[in-house]
Write an enzyme that holds these catalytic residues in place. Structure first.
Site: not given
Ligand SMILES: Cc1cc2nc3c(=O)[nH]c(=O)nc-3n(C[C@H](O)[C@H](O)[C@H](O)COP(=O)(O)OP(=O)(O)OC[C@H]3O[C@@H](n4cnc5c(N)ncnc54)[C@H](O)[C@@H]3O)c2cc1C
Length: 560
Positions: A12, A17, A115, A209, A228, A230, A240, A243, A274, A338, A362, A373, A379
């Site tokens: 990844g 990654g 947020f 995967d 989740q 959103h 999306l 937010e 959320r 989401h 993730e 979350r 991030l």
């Protein structure tokens, strides 16, 4: 045939990654990173709104941690949450120094936005393209460090010998050739699985995967019922709308023009967590106060200049995908899939219970997000736990003694398996149809509101989906860029993940965070303050329990 060999193999090339790869290489390891798409096409690219860190003078990591614990509905592991929030500030400053051009105020200081579920404005951003900005900078770092990238290679299997993970088998997509890539430590950083639902905010490549690969070799997978939704995904396509739109001051309105969040979260309003906002919207829609299956997000009062400065991408998305210019009209939105809070169980250094196997981002579940979350914490999760897993894998590679790489026979086994798939006769069914049927079924039966009856039906439907999958053929029999075959393999990964989600959701007979059971509407700490873990068996996921780590924040009633 070549056997490739490295100290650390990272599957990844998204943010988790790449951050892991840079860290492992700085620790002196021989590192390789593998990605089924070009690294900057990884899904982190889609992240819009920002990344959290308690950098403000009036803020503290402890407040960030408490907001995260509360947001998780007390299912998050607090030792991991403490690490996430303590390391957030240095991680963000480090990204800035690498070259991420975060938004700055007129004064020259970094500017932040509020947020959902956050008590302070601690989300740092680059307009509404934060993920893209960070991903490109990390890719530059990858190139600068001269890291080996297996670009457009697809991992089909992990290799395990004597209960130790020893790398992966991967197909070079351009040629269809299959190789063993041996490694002393392997990190799963394959991102999420949003496409097991339809529609979804996730790209087509988000097919779970790595979660499935780890599951198939016996690693425990936890919190899979915690999906989740959103609150602001665009009508129809499900793309999306960040937010950030609500944090910049956007309102949610029902068909009566009412700011309905005052009924559900009188203090935080549109910036409640959320799960709370998604349930409020779905309730309005279900009770007949929706607008054509949606509610409306009103941003007109922000004015064109502010939108141009901070939300230009979502304005374009609204125009392109819904024909609505949000500067002039409210935009129709609804809850949509989401993010997966669950994933491969790890400790705070990315280590899974299976020797040699690590996970980050993730695909992993160090359980900082628990049952829900907070926006902009993902991030952060990718860079904090990406870095930590990179360091830990390099350390392991240094300490492993007498290591023997796996033989080429694993590539031969995979080739036989793939050939058997290609040899199946076409039977009129299609991989894409099975995938769509599964996605629609998951949206219908394992959604924002859930009941025992629906969830048991979903478990049954998954048996039909699997039976169809075991018989379906692929049309393209070639080797070069056989995306038909890859799509088929991805569907197998998604089916594993969807089964885990369904059976875990049946088992959790309470409502917590994103998992809301109308038949068990209360949170039940006495019986369910625990993680539900799935381990592989040929009959399907076997369930067990794992404790939740509480350090300093005892569970309380959750109100916004
Ligand atoms: C539209 C959208 C907006 C978002 N906005 C925000 C936000 O503002 N703030 C926030 O905190 N979070 C946000 N998120 C969540 C966040 O973007 C993701 O959780 C995060 O970027 C995931 O990063 P990752 O590195 O774990 O995985 P990804 O970036 O998804 O990378 C996965 C990598 O794995 C590779 N891979 C997968 N399978 C294989 C295989 N079989 N073989 C080889 N390679 C493979 C892929 O090629 C890719 O390189 C958003 C999510 C979405 C969908």
């Amino acid at each position: 045939m070549a056997v490739y060999q490295h100290d650390v193999l990272i599957i990844g090339a998204g943010l988790a990654g790449m951050r892991a790869a840079i860290a492992a290489q700085l620790e002196g390891a021989d590192v390789a990173i593998i990605s089924k798409v070009h690294p900057v096409r990884s899904h982190s690219n889609a992240a819009q709104g920002g990344i959290n860190a308690a950098l403000g003078e009036d803020d503290s990591w402890e407040e960030h941690a408490f907001d995260t614990v509360k947001g998780s509905d007390y299912l998050g592991d607090q030792d991991a949450i403490e690490v996430l929030c303590r390391e957030a500030g240095p991680a963000l400053i480090e990204l800035e120094r690498m070259g991420v051009i975060f938004h700055r105020e007129e004064s020259g200081r970094l500017g932040s936005r509020s947020f959902g579920g956050a008590s302070k404005a601690r989300t740092y951003f680059v307009g509404d393209i934060t993920g893209q900005a960070i991903l490109h900078v990390l890719y530059e770092q990858l190139i600068k460090h001269g890291l080996r990238v297996y670009e457009e290679w697809f991992v089909t299997d992990l290799i395990v010998e004597d209960a130790v993970c020893k790398g992966a088998v991967a197909m070079e997509i351009r040629t269809g050739n299959v190789h063993v890539i041996a490694a002393k430590s392997t990190i799963i950083a394959t991102g999420g699985l949003g496409r097991m639902y339809e529609p979804s905010t996730n790209a087509l490549i988000c097919t779970g995967d790595g979660i499935s690969l780890a599951y198939r070799i016996g690693a425990p997978i936890i919190d899979m019922e915690m999906v989740q939704f959103h609150p602001t995904t665009l009508k129809g396509s499900g793309v999306l709308i960040t937010e950030g739109a609500r944090s910049e001051g956007g309102y949610l309105l029902n068909s009566e023009g009412e700011r309905f969040m005052s009924k559900y979260a009188p203090n935080m309003m549109e910036l409640a967590s959320r799960d709370v906002v998604s349930r409020a919207e779905q309730t309005e829609i279900n009770e007949g106060r929706g607008v054509d299956g949606c509610v409306l997000l009103d941003l007109r009062h922000l004015g064109e200049e502010r939108v141009r400065e901070r939300l230009w991408q979502i304005r374009e998305i609204g125009i392109d995908f819904a024909g609505v210019d949000l500067v002039k009209e409210p935009i129709p939105v609804r809850p949509g899939v989401h993010y997966i809070m669950g994933g491969v169980k790890t400790d705070i250094d990315g280590k899974t219970p299976l020797e040699g196997l690590y996970a980050a981002g993730e695909a992993a579940c160090v359980s900082v997000h628990g049952a829900n979350r907070l926006g902009a914490n993902s991030l952060l999760d990718t860079v904090v736990f990406g870095r930590r897993s990179g360091v830990a894998t390099a350390e392991r590679a240094r300490s492993v003694m007498g290591w023997t790489p796996p033989s080429d026979r694993y590539a031969e086994e995979t080739k036989r398996k793939l050939q058997a798939f290609l040899d199946r006769p076409l039977n009129g069914d299609r991989v894409a149809k099975i995938r769509l049927d599964m996605g629609n079924m998951m949206s219908e039966l394992v959604g924002v509101f859930r009941t025992e009856e629906q969830l048991r039906l979903a478990v049954e439907r998954m048996k039909d989906i699997r039976a169809r999958y075991e018989k379906v053929g692929v049309e393209n029999k070639g080797k070069v860029f056989n995306t038909d075959l890859l799509f088929a393999i991805e569907l197998g990964f998604m089916i594993d993940c969807a089964e885990m989600t369904c059976v875990s959701a049946v088992a959790r007979k309470e409502s917590r965070g994103a998992h809301y059971r109308t038949d068990f509407p209360q949170r039940d700490d006495a019986n369910f303050l625990k993680h539900i873990a799935c381990t592989y068996s040929p009959e399907g996921p076997q369930l067990s329990e794992m404790p939740v780590t509480i350090t300093r924040w005892q569970p309380q009633e959750r109100k916004y």
